[in-house]
Design an enzyme around this catalytic site. Structure first.
Site, PDB file in Angstrom:
ATOM      1  N   GLY A  13       0.831  -1.210   0.000  1.00 46.88           N
ATOM      2  CA  GLY A  13       0.000   0.000   0.000  1.00 46.88           C
ATOM      3  C   GLY A  13       0.856   1.248   0.000  1.00 46.88           C
ATOM      4  CB  ALA A  14       4.329   1.755  -1.062  1.00 48.51           C
ATOM      5  CB  SER A  15       0.215   3.779  -4.489  1.00 46.11           C
ATOM      6  OG  SER A  15      -0.976   3.370  -3.852  1.00 46.11           O
ATOM      7  CB  VAL A  64      -2.536  -7.539   0.262  1.00 48.76           C
ATOM      8  CG1 VAL A  64      -1.191  -6.866   0.129  1.00 48.76           C
ATOM      9  CG2 VAL A  64      -3.630  -6.546   0.595  1.00 48.76           C
ATOM     10  CB  SER A 142      -6.739   0.934  13.169  1.00 52.70           C
ATOM     11  OG  SER A 142      -7.649   1.973  13.473  1.00 52.70           O
ATOM     12  CE1 TYR A 155      -9.312  -0.096   8.600  1.00 55.73           C
ATOM     13  CE2 TYR A 155      -9.811   0.790  10.772  1.00 55.73           C
ATOM     14  CZ  TYR A 155      -8.989   0.722   9.667  1.00 55.73           C
ATOM     15  OH  TYR A 155      -7.835   1.472   9.625  1.00 55.73           O
ATOM     16  CE  LYS A 159      -6.312  -1.752   9.656  1.00 52.72           C
ATOM     17  NZ  LYS A 159      -5.018  -1.820   8.949  1.00 52.72           N
TER      18      LYS A 159
HETATM   19  P1  NAP Z   1      -5.150   5.014   1.831  1.00 56.17           P
HETATM   20  O1  NAP Z   1      -4.716   6.424   1.625  1.00 56.17           O
HETATM   21  O2  NAP Z   1      -6.526   4.610   1.445  1.00 56.17           O
HETATM   22  O3  NAP Z   1      -4.082   4.048   1.105  1.00 56.17           O
HETATM   23  C1  NAP Z   1      -4.276   2.670   1.081  1.00 56.17           C
HETATM   24  C2  NAP Z   1      -3.141   2.016   0.322  1.00 56.17           C
HETATM   25  O4  NAP Z   1      -3.365   0.599   0.344  1.00 56.17           O
HETATM   26  C3  NAP Z   1      -3.049   2.436  -1.107  1.00 56.17           C
HETATM   27  O5  NAP Z   1      -1.691   2.510  -1.487  1.00 56.17           O
HETATM   28  C4  NAP Z   1      -3.731   1.292  -1.866  1.00 56.17           C
HETATM   29  O6  NAP Z   1      -3.190   1.188  -3.180  1.00 56.17           O
HETATM   30  C5  NAP Z   1      -3.329   0.109  -0.985  1.00 56.17           C
HETATM   31  N1  NAP Z   1      -4.225  -1.038  -1.104  1.00 56.17           N
HETATM   32  C6  NAP Z   1      -5.554  -1.086  -0.831  1.00 56.17           C
HETATM   33  N2  NAP Z   1      -6.015  -2.322  -1.115  1.00 56.17           N
HETATM   34  C7  NAP Z   1      -4.952  -3.046  -1.565  1.00 56.17           C
HETATM   35  C8  NAP Z   1      -4.801  -4.379  -2.041  1.00 56.17           C
HETATM   36  N3  NAP Z   1      -5.831  -5.221  -2.134  1.00 56.17           N
HETATM   37  N4  NAP Z   1      -3.561  -4.791  -2.405  1.00 56.17           N
HETATM   38  C9  NAP Z   1      -2.508  -3.949  -2.332  1.00 56.17           C
HETATM   39  N5  NAP Z   1      -2.593  -2.682  -1.909  1.00 56.17           N
HETATM   40  C10 NAP Z   1      -3.813  -2.238  -1.541  1.00 56.17           C
HETATM   41  O7  NAP Z   1      -5.023   4.597   3.364  1.00 56.17           O
HETATM   42  P2  NAP Z   1      -4.126   5.177   4.568  1.00 56.17           P
HETATM   43  O8  NAP Z   1      -4.944   6.103   5.339  1.00 56.17           O
HETATM   44  O9  NAP Z   1      -2.770   5.576   4.086  1.00 56.17           O
HETATM   45  O10 NAP Z   1      -4.015   3.839   5.436  1.00 56.17           O
HETATM   46  C11 NAP Z   1      -2.901   2.969   5.381  1.00 56.17           C
HETATM   47  C12 NAP Z   1      -3.044   1.938   6.501  1.00 56.17           C
HETATM   48  O11 NAP Z   1      -3.157   2.609   7.755  1.00 56.17           O
HETATM   49  C13 NAP Z   1      -4.293   1.067   6.373  1.00 56.17           C
HETATM   50  O12 NAP Z   1      -4.015  -0.253   6.783  1.00 56.17           O
HETATM   51  C14 NAP Z   1      -5.250   1.717   7.350  1.00 56.17           C
HETATM   52  O13 NAP Z   1      -6.222   0.812   7.818  1.00 56.17           O
HETATM   53  C15 NAP Z   1      -4.302   2.159   8.433  1.00 56.17           C
HETATM   54  N6  NAP Z   1      -4.849   3.234   9.286  1.00 56.17           N
HETATM   55  C16 NAP Z   1      -5.169   4.447   8.755  1.00 56.17           C
HETATM   56  C17 NAP Z   1      -5.683   5.439   9.591  1.00 56.17           C
HETATM   57  C18 NAP Z   1      -6.047   6.805   9.093  1.00 56.17           C
HETATM   58  O14 NAP Z   1      -6.581   7.574   9.902  1.00 56.17           O
HETATM   59  N7  NAP Z   1      -5.797   7.138   7.843  1.00 56.17           N
HETATM   60  C19 NAP Z   1      -5.890   5.164  10.941  1.00 56.17           C
HETATM   61  C20 NAP Z   1      -5.567   3.911  11.445  1.00 56.17           C
HETATM   62  C21 NAP Z   1      -5.041   2.958  10.599  1.00 56.17           C
HETATM   63  P3  NAP Z   1      -3.984   0.531  -4.427  1.00 56.17           P
HETATM   64  O15 NAP Z   1      -5.408   0.983  -4.327  1.00 56.17           O
HETATM   65  O16 NAP Z   1      -3.257   1.035  -5.633  1.00 56.17           O
HETATM   66  O17 NAP Z   1      -3.821  -0.954  -4.278  1.00 56.17           O
END
Ligand code: NAP
Length: 248
Positions: A13-15, A64, A142, A155, A159
């Site tokens: 999820g590095a994009s 994934v 999370s 979710y 987590k």
């Molecule tokens: P985001 O901006 O929605 O980014 C999600 C990333 O995951 C994207 O790079 C997406 O790329 C990738 N992804 C999604 N489904 C995938 C799959 N099936 N295979 C491979 N890659 C996949 O989310 P974020 O806020 O940065 O969150 C990152 C992590 O932190 C997540 O696990 C999230 O649950 C956790 N988190 C976030 C928050 C928050 O407040 N933002 C809080 C607690 C935990 P593609 O769509 O190109 O695959």
């Protein structure tokens, strides 16, 4: 600073968002980074950003939610970069809804991506870490997995599951020089949280003692610490990075 020089790290999820920030930080600290996600074009943009800053990164298409894709992606990364010693299981999705209305597919999709995906990617890469006799796994959990949240049965379960996975892996691989920890972010400003209403955001803010939302860089700093040499005596831990929202 190049405390991770010579190490190879894979971030799922590095994009964008937290994964992108982790990739930038680990690369800044000297690691060669494998960027994984479904959208390769977006990964290429992150790779270019890392290269422009003097780091080394390569993009790999990897879903994934698919065992075949994980196996093929891990194989491609190992063939290209030789090893993976740091794994950040960050890829994650939400499909929120109240339990009474939640479809089984929405429950299963979130578990599949967030939890099963982390398990399978770890399984695919841990032999390389065992060979290195050094490894760092950081699972992005999370605060929802610790406190629960209405509308997030799927979710929150995924987590919380990642915390149990972290502890079990930590026990299983401690004798191999591999540490396994989780980072539990609170509310971080990314595309994932942009979809919340202003009212929801205000309610969340009222529960954050530090009085601000988190940034992806806040999470990347914690991940880089847990990946570092200096964190070598920490395993099975969940590090809360949430502005005090939840004090476990
Ligand atoms: P985001 O901006 O929605 O980014 C999600 C990333 O995951 C994207 O790079 C997406 O790329 C990738 N992804 C999604 N489904 C995938 C799959 N099936 N295979 C491979 N890659 C996949 O989310 P974020 O806020 O940065 O969150 C990152 C992590 O932190 C997540 O696990 C999230 O649950 C956790 N988190 C976030 C928050 C928050 O407040 N933002 C809080 C607690 C935990 P593609 O769509 O190109 O695959």
């Amino acid at each position: 600073m190049s405390s991770l020089a010579g190490r190879v790290a894979l971030i799922s999820g590095a994009s964008q968002g937290i994964g992108r920030a982790c990739a930038l930080e680990l690369a800044k600290q000297g690691a060669t980074v494998a960027l994984a996600a479904r959208n390769v074009e977006k990964l290429e943009a992150v790779a270019a950003e890392i290269a422009a800053a003097g780091g080394t990164a390569k993009s790999f298409a990897l879903d994934v939610a698919s065992e075949e894709s994980i196996k093929a992606g891990a194989k491609a990364v190992l063939a290209e970069l030789g090893t993976v010693q740091i794994l950040v299981n960050n890829a994650g999705i939400t499909k929120d809804g109240l339990v009474m209305r939640m479809k089984l597919s929405d429950f299963e999709d979130v578990i599949r991506t967030n939890l099963t995906g982390s398990f399978l990617l770890t399984q695919a890469l841990i032999p390389a870490m065992m060979k290195s006799r050094w490894g760092r796994i950081v699972n992005i959990s999370s605060v929802s997995g610790e406190t629960g949240a209405p509308g997030q049965a799927n979710y929150g379960a995924s987590k919380a599951g990642m915390i149990g996975l972290t502890k079990s892996l930590a026990r299983e691989f401690s004798s191999r020089g591999i540490t396994v920890n989780a980072v539990a972010p609170g509310f971080i400003q990314t595309a994932m949280t942009d979809v919340l209403t202003d009212e929801q955001k205000e309610t969340i803010m009222s529960h954050i003692p530090l009085g601000r939302y988190g940034t992806d860089a806040d999470i990347a700093a914690a991940v880089a610490f847990l990946a570092s040499e200096g964190a070598g005596y920490i395993t099975g831990h969940t590090l809360d990075v949430n502005g005090g929202m939840y004090m476990g």
